[in-house]
Write a protein that holds these residues in place. Structure first.
Motif, PDB file in Angstrom:
ATOM      1  N   GLU A 209       0.815  -1.212   0.000  1.00  0.00           N
ATOM      2  CA  GLU A 209       0.000   0.000   0.000  1.00  0.00           C
ATOM      3  C   GLU A 209       0.855   1.271   0.000  1.00  0.00           C
ATOM      4  O   GLU A 209       2.021   1.248   0.359  1.00  0.00           O
ATOM      5  CB  GLU A 209      -0.954   0.026   1.203  1.00  0.00           C
ATOM      6  CG  GLU A 209      -0.266   0.214   2.543  1.00  0.00           C
ATOM      7  CD  GLU A 209      -0.023  -1.079   3.292  1.00  0.00           C
ATOM      8  OE1 GLU A 209       0.180  -1.020   4.510  1.00  0.00           O
ATOM      9  OE2 GLU A 209      -0.018  -2.160   2.669  1.00  0.00           O
ATOM     10  N   LYS A 210       0.231   2.339  -0.420  1.00  0.00           N
ATOM     11  CA  LYS A 210       0.864   3.658  -0.371  1.00  0.00           C
ATOM     12  C   LYS A 210       0.741   4.205   1.038  1.00  0.00           C
ATOM     13  O   LYS A 210      -0.202   3.898   1.763  1.00  0.00           O
ATOM     14  CB  LYS A 210       0.173   4.615  -1.362  1.00  0.00           C
ATOM     15  CG  LYS A 210       0.276   4.182  -2.805  1.00  0.00           C
ATOM     16  CD  LYS A 210       1.689   4.360  -3.283  1.00  0.00           C
ATOM     17  CE  LYS A 210       1.809   4.061  -4.771  1.00  0.00           C
ATOM     18  NZ  LYS A 210       3.183   4.085  -5.213  1.00  0.00           N
ATOM     19  N   THR A 211       1.692   5.044   1.416  1.00  0.00           N
ATOM     20  CA  THR A 211       1.626   5.650   2.739  1.00  0.00           C
ATOM     21  C   THR A 211       0.430   6.593   2.842  1.00  0.00           C
ATOM     22  O   THR A 211       0.055   7.240   1.869  1.00  0.00           O
ATOM     23  CB  THR A 211       2.918   6.414   3.082  1.00  0.00           C
ATOM     24  OG1 THR A 211       2.801   6.920   4.426  1.00  0.00           O
ATOM     25  CG2 THR A 211       3.162   7.576   2.128  1.00  0.00           C
TER      26      THR A 211
ATOM     27  N   ASP B 160       6.424   5.332   1.109  1.00  0.00           N
ATOM     28  CA  ASP B 160       5.667   4.081   1.142  1.00  0.00           C
ATOM     29  C   ASP B 160       6.422   3.028   1.945  1.00  0.00           C
ATOM     30  O   ASP B 160       7.653   2.958   1.884  1.00  0.00           O
ATOM     31  CB  ASP B 160       5.437   3.562  -0.273  1.00  0.00           C
ATOM     32  CG  ASP B 160       4.592   4.501  -1.110  1.00  0.00           C
ATOM     33  OD1 ASP B 160       3.851   5.327  -0.528  1.00  0.00           O
ATOM     34  OD2 ASP B 160       4.672   4.417  -2.353  1.00  0.00           O
TER      35      ASP B 160
END
Length: 194
Positions: free
Chosen positions: A20-22, A31
């Motif tokens: 997932e992206k931050t 990330d």
């Protein structure tokens, strides 16, 4: 299943890799990326940790560095600090049974750094946050600190002109599955405040 995920599952009961992206990009976070065990064996395994060592994993994510520390039977203690509450909770959940492992939810800029002898960073944040972290570390260190920093973002200028730092080793890693993509540069530096 990759060898890294297999090792995660054996120790932690789940994969510690995250795609997932931050959710904290506005705060300078990058990330979450789990370091491969082969890289940790080379970089952290060769640090010469002792029972007095206190390792800080900055931006620990779900806890791959913590898992390596436990599985390798390294001496001392390890603390992971993670800005994302969900990732910090995941790392804390599986590591709670290990008395030499601690997970802190929050920013490393709010964590007291005195007493840490080693720190590991795998590209956890942008250059302005890195500069703030280095400033804080220099102010709070009570003894020598060995810092292992992996990054593909060219953050080395953050170290230019800083007194008290010595480069011990540097090089690059091609991460598994990313041949020719973005080699990860690493530097092991030592901070000596006298």
């Amino acid at each position: 299943m990759t060898d890294d995920v297999r090792r995660d599952c054996e120790l932690c009961g789940r994969s510690l890799e995250r795609a997932e992206k931050t959710r904290h990009a506005a705060e300078g976070a990058h990330d979450p990326t789990a370091t491969p065990y082969c890289v940790l064996e080379d970089l952290i395994g060769g640090l010469g940790l002792t029972e007095e060592s206190r390792l800080l994993d900055v931006g620990c994510g779900a806890g791959r560095v913590l898992a390596y520390f436990v599985s390798a039977g390294l001496p001392g203690r390890v603390t992971g600090v993670e800005l994302d509450p969900a990732l910090a909770a995941q790392a804390a959940a599986w590591s709670a049974r290990y008395p030499n492992v601690r997970v802190v939810e929050g920013s490393v800029l709010d964590l007291p750094l005195a007493g840490y002898t080693h720190a590991y960073l795998f590209n956890p944040f942008d250059t302005p946050v890195l500069v703030a972290f280095l400033d804080k570390l220099e102010c709070e260190a009570v003894g020598p600190v060995t810092l292992v920093h992996m990054s593909d973002n060219g953050e080395w200028p953050a170290y230019v002109g800083r007194a008290h730092w010595t480069t011990l080793r540097e090089g690059t890693f091609e991460l598994p599955g990313e041949e020719g993509d973005c080699p990860q540069h690493f530097t092991i530096r030592r901070l000596d405040i006298t």
